[in-house]
Design an enzyme around this catalytic site. Structure first.
Site, mmCIF file in Angstrom:
data_model
loop_
_atom_site.group_PDB
_atom_site.id
_atom_site.type_symbol
_atom_site.label_atom_id
_atom_site.label_comp_id
_atom_site.label_asym_id
_atom_site.label_seq_id
_atom_site.Cartn_x
_atom_site.Cartn_y
_atom_site.Cartn_z
ATOM 1 N N ARG A 135 11.504 -6.824 5.040
ATOM 2 C CA ARG A 135 11.386 -5.375 4.872
ATOM 3 C C ARG A 135 12.338 -4.626 5.816
ATOM 4 N NH1 ARG A 135 5.599 -2.368 5.111
ATOM 5 N NH2 ARG A 135 5.582 -2.949 7.307
ATOM 6 N N ARG A 155 11.484 -2.717 11.152
ATOM 7 C CA ARG A 155 10.480 -2.086 12.003
ATOM 8 C C ARG A 155 10.179 -3.025 13.169
ATOM 9 N NH1 ARG A 155 5.504 0.174 8.362
ATOM 10 N NH2 ARG A 155 4.344 -0.769 10.078
ATOM 11 N N ARG A 157 -9.085 1.690 8.612
ATOM 12 C CA ARG A 157 -8.737 0.318 8.983
ATOM 13 C C ARG A 157 -9.889 -0.348 9.733
ATOM 14 N NH1 ARG A 157 -2.738 1.196 9.095
ATOM 15 N NH2 ARG A 157 -1.725 -0.811 9.210
ATOM 16 N N ARG A 182 -0.514 -8.778 13.599
ATOM 17 C CA ARG A 182 -1.044 -7.735 12.694
ATOM 18 C C ARG A 182 -1.940 -8.353 11.627
ATOM 19 N NH1 ARG A 182 4.049 -5.024 10.480
ATOM 20 N NH2 ARG A 182 2.678 -3.533 9.486
ATOM 21 N N LYS A 221 0.831 -1.214 0.000
ATOM 22 C CA LYS A 221 0.000 0.000 0.000
ATOM 23 C C LYS A 221 0.865 1.263 0.000
ATOM 24 C CE LYS A 221 -2.245 -0.854 3.856
ATOM 25 N NZ LYS A 221 -1.626 -2.128 4.274
HETATM 26 P P1 AMP Z 1 1.260 1.031 8.977
HETATM 27 O O1 AMP Z 1 2.523 1.798 8.755
HETATM 28 O O2 AMP Z 1 0.124 1.516 8.113
HETATM 29 O O3 AMP Z 1 1.471 -0.469 8.881
HETATM 30 O O4 AMP Z 1 0.799 1.333 10.469
HETATM 31 C C1 AMP Z 1 1.611 0.982 11.577
HETATM 32 C C2 AMP Z 1 0.783 0.928 12.852
HETATM 33 O O5 AMP Z 1 0.218 2.228 13.106
HETATM 34 C C3 AMP Z 1 -0.393 -0.013 12.800
HETATM 35 O O6 AMP Z 1 -0.046 -1.364 13.078
HETATM 36 C C4 AMP Z 1 -1.283 0.594 13.893
HETATM 37 O O7 AMP Z 1 -0.791 0.297 15.173
HETATM 38 C C5 AMP Z 1 -1.084 2.088 13.671
HETATM 39 N N1 AMP Z 1 -2.076 2.604 12.693
HETATM 40 C C6 AMP Z 1 -1.812 3.150 11.473
HETATM 41 N N2 AMP Z 1 -2.954 3.494 10.844
HETATM 42 C C7 AMP Z 1 -3.967 3.150 11.678
HETATM 43 C C8 AMP Z 1 -5.388 3.234 11.604
HETATM 44 N N3 AMP Z 1 -6.007 3.722 10.527
HETATM 45 N N4 AMP Z 1 -6.110 2.776 12.665
HETATM 46 C C9 AMP Z 1 -5.509 2.290 13.772
HETATM 47 N N5 AMP Z 1 -4.182 2.162 13.901
HETATM 48 C C10 AMP Z 1 -3.398 2.593 12.868
#
Ligand code: AMP
Length: 235
Positions: free
Chosen positions: A137, A166, A98, A177, A23
């Site tokens: 990654r 990460r 999400r 996740r 994404k």
């Molecule tokens: P990402 O970089 O999009 O994988 O996001 C990393 C982490 O940030 C996720 O695993 C959540 O803990 C938090 N996070 C990011 N976007 C959201 C969202 N829309 N709703 C809830 N938590 C989020």
């Protein structure tokens, strides 16, 4: 003009899909190609943690264990971002919504601001491939850029910063996740599926092929959507 509404719309895309589907990479490429704003809630939170903002520091522990930050906090962050003037020219949302509650809040913001229709892209990748990708990654500890893939080099191609894994890409957290994705985020596909602007993309291809498909399908949505639903759309 209706008071409080801008009456100006652009291309507004949301990218759905599990962690590791690509994404972020695709949202950033597409936004750059079309001159749109790329809004990644994960990046906003990580930037906030680097800057030691109190709200982001609370989110850190939740993010590190792979859970979702509460809807209220995330909706407030996105709402503030979409209220800024530059969002009027169109945006690509990555990592938001999400949950169905976030999707409902986004619809309300779109309506309130008079933004054009959402183009919903669902990036689909089989789970074993997601696990493989996330395990390999690496991101730059300095600028946050995703390294294309784990290589012998430990330096970021953009700024020379050290590449690291990460915290939430470790095996146990990735499993959690993906579980969170199945329970909370997959229902979004049902929420959006019936919309004429919903499209599925096979994310298990090369980045260039996915990017190419994305370009074509967004143009197709714009052309094939009914005149009434897109009558105010401008490039
Ligand atoms: P990402 O970089 O999009 O994988 O996001 C990393 C982490 O940030 C996720 O695993 C959540 O803990 C938090 N996070 C990011 N976007 C959201 C969202 N829309 N709703 C809830 N938590 C989020």
């Amino acid at each position: 003009m209706i008071p409080g509404r801008e009456n100006r719309v652009g291309i507004n895309v949301i990218m759905l899909g599990p962690p590791g589907a690509g994404k972020g990479t695709q949202a950033s490429r597409f936004a750059a190609a079309r001159g749109l704003i790329h809004i990644s809630t994960g990046d906003i939170l990580r930037d906030g943690i680097q800057a030691q903002l109190p709200i982001a520091m609370i989110a850190k522990a939740i993010m590190d264990r792979g859970a979702l930050v509460d809807d209220e906090t995330i909706i407030a962050i996105v709402r503030e971002r979409l209220m800024r003037a530059d969002s009027h020219r169109g945006f690509v949302l990555d990592g938001f919504p999400r949950t169905v509650a976030q999707a409902c809040a986004l619809d309300a913001i779109m309506d309130e601001r008079g933004y054009g229709p959402l183009i919903v892209v669902n990036l689909v990748v089989p789970e074993p491939e997601l696990v493989r990708r996330l395990a390999g990654r690496r991101i730059c500890s300095k600028c946050g850029t995703n390294a294309v893939q784990a290589t012998a080099s430990l330096a970021c191609g953009q700024c020379g910063g050290v590449l690291v894994q990460r915290v939430d890409d470790t095996k146990a957290v990735v499993r959690d996740r993906l579980g969170v994705y199945r329970r909370s985020t997959k229902p979004l596909v049902d929420y959006y599926r019936e919309r004429p602007t919903f499209r599925i993309v096979n994310g298990a291809q090369s980045q260039d092929r996915v990017a190419n498909e994305l370009e074509i399908l967004v143009d197709d949505v714009i052309v094939s959507a009914t005149a009434s639903s897109l009558e105010t759309l401008q490039y």
